[in-house]
Design a protein around this motif. Structure first.
Motif, PDB file in Angstrom:
ATOM      1  N   ASP A 198       0.872   3.980  -2.963  1.00 17.51           N
ATOM      2  CA  ASP A 198       0.548   5.389  -2.714  1.00 17.51           C
ATOM      3  C   ASP A 198       1.648   6.302  -3.255  1.00 17.51           C
ATOM      4  O   ASP A 198       1.366   7.347  -3.863  1.00 17.51           O
ATOM      5  CB  ASP A 198       0.382   5.640  -1.212  1.00 17.51           C
ATOM      6  CG  ASP A 198      -0.885   5.016  -0.649  1.00 17.51           C
ATOM      7  OD1 ASP A 198      -1.799   4.709  -1.442  1.00 17.51           O
ATOM      8  OD2 ASP A 198      -0.955   4.832   0.585  1.00 17.51           O
ATOM      9  N   ARG A 199       2.889   5.895  -3.067  1.00 16.81           N
ATOM     10  CA  ARG A 199       4.014   6.708  -3.537  1.00 16.81           C
ATOM     11  C   ARG A 199       4.026   6.803  -5.060  1.00 16.81           C
ATOM     12  O   ARG A 199       4.271   7.866  -5.630  1.00 16.81           O
ATOM     13  CB  ARG A 199       5.335   6.135  -3.013  1.00 16.81           C
ATOM     14  CG  ARG A 199       5.562   6.349  -1.524  1.00 16.81           C
ATOM     15  CD  ARG A 199       6.879   5.741  -1.067  1.00 16.81           C
ATOM     16  NE  ARG A 199       8.027   6.346  -1.757  1.00 16.81           N
ATOM     17  CZ  ARG A 199       9.283   5.960  -1.575  1.00 16.81           C
ATOM     18  NH1 ARG A 199       9.545   4.960  -0.729  1.00 16.81           N
ATOM     19  NH2 ARG A 199      10.278   6.545  -2.234  1.00 16.81           N
ATOM     20  N   GLN A 226       0.821  -1.208   0.000  1.00 19.32           N
ATOM     21  CA  GLN A 226       0.000   0.000   0.000  1.00 19.32           C
ATOM     22  C   GLN A 226       0.857   1.259   0.000  1.00 19.32           C
ATOM     23  O   GLN A 226       0.588   2.210  -0.736  1.00 19.32           O
ATOM     24  CB  GLN A 226      -0.934   0.009   1.204  1.00 19.32           C
ATOM     25  CG  GLN A 226      -1.931   1.155   1.200  1.00 19.32           C
ATOM     26  CD  GLN A 226      -2.879   1.106   0.016  1.00 19.32           C
ATOM     27  OE1 GLN A 226      -3.594   0.138  -0.182  1.00 19.32           O
ATOM     28  NE2 GLN A 226      -2.870   2.160  -0.799  1.00 19.32           N
ATOM     29  N   GLN A 227       1.888   1.254   0.820  1.00 25.83           N
ATOM     30  CA  GLN A 227       2.759   2.432   0.902  1.00 25.83           C
ATOM     31  C   GLN A 227       3.409   2.735  -0.448  1.00 25.83           C
ATOM     32  O   GLN A 227       3.411   3.884  -0.905  1.00 25.83           O
ATOM     33  CB  GLN A 227       3.845   2.217   1.960  1.00 25.83           C
ATOM     34  CG  GLN A 227       4.804   3.393   2.063  1.00 25.83           C
ATOM     35  CD  GLN A 227       6.012   3.093   2.944  1.00 25.83           C
ATOM     36  OE1 GLN A 227       6.266   1.947   3.277  1.00 25.83           O
ATOM     37  NE2 GLN A 227       6.751   4.124   3.305  1.00 25.83           N
TER      38      GLN A 227
END
Length: 220
Positions: free
Chosen positions: A164-165, A160-161
């Protein structure tokens, strides 16, 4: 070429099959083919093929069929082969490395620009001619280069991180191999998730359905 903005997902997912099959026919020296013959070789009906292609315009001639090379070129154009799409890989573990080394990105209309990781053992190296940079520089690289797609092959905990980036950095699409459903806040970013388990379980179901009648026949 007429474009229909309301093409169903099912039709879109059949287009790469058409392109691949037409490529095989072209390599085999087939010059033209009827919708019925094309359908038979692909396990589809002639009507289905005509309906699918009609979503994008008029193809072929009645009584003549389709010119294989022309139809392949038209479908390639629909799929965006000539648009020069670019891609970066995030995560160079076993799966990421295997895809970089074996998948023909250029044969599918994409240019693989770079890969990113946090492992100091691979950062600064090259994989099959592709430079590997530290993930800290991901946003900077995307800002300096036109990157259309980010391919994710990171561990689930980081999925997820990193998704998102990538989205915040400006990619248009995410090719997600993490086996985790990414929730993308940016609606203009398309996420295509590849779940190996889904494919394997679908195969399991189909095998089970074929085995069941045999078991019933064997029961006393």
């Amino acid at each position: 070429m007429k474009r229909n903005a309301k093409v169903s997902t099912a039709v879109i997912r059949r287009l790469p099959r058409y392109y691949r099959h037409l490529s095989e026919l072209q390599e085999a020296g087939v010059v033209r083919i009827s919708s019925s013959a094309l359908g038979k070789s692909m396990g589809l009906t002639a009507s289905q093929i005509r309906q699918d292609l009609f979503c994008f315009g008029e193809f072929g001639q009645q009584g003549y069929g389709y010119k294989v090379d022309s139809l392949k070129e038209e479908i390639g154009e629909i799929l965006g082969f000539s648009r020069g799409h670019t891609l970066v890989v995030v995560g160079t573990g076993n799966l990421g490395r295997a895809i970089i080394q074996n998948f023909r990105f250029s044969g599918n209309g994409f240019q693989l620009l770079a890969a990113f990781d946090v492992n100091p053992a691979v950062v600064g190296t090259w994989i099959a001619g592709v430079p590997v940079y530290h993930a800290d520089g991901l946003e900077s690289f995307i800002t300096k280069h036109r990157v259309d797609v980010g391919m994710l092959t990171v561990p689930i905990a980081a999925a997820q991180q990193m998704g998102d980036r990538l989205a915040e950095a400006g990619v248009k699409g995410i090719w997600n191999f993490t086996n985790y459903e990414i929730a993308c806040a940016k609606r203009d970013v398309v996420v295509e998730s590849v779940h190996f388990s889904d494919s394997l379980l679908a195969l399991s179901y189909m095998i089970s359905q074929r085995e069941e009648p045999n078991r019933q026949e064997e029961d006393p």
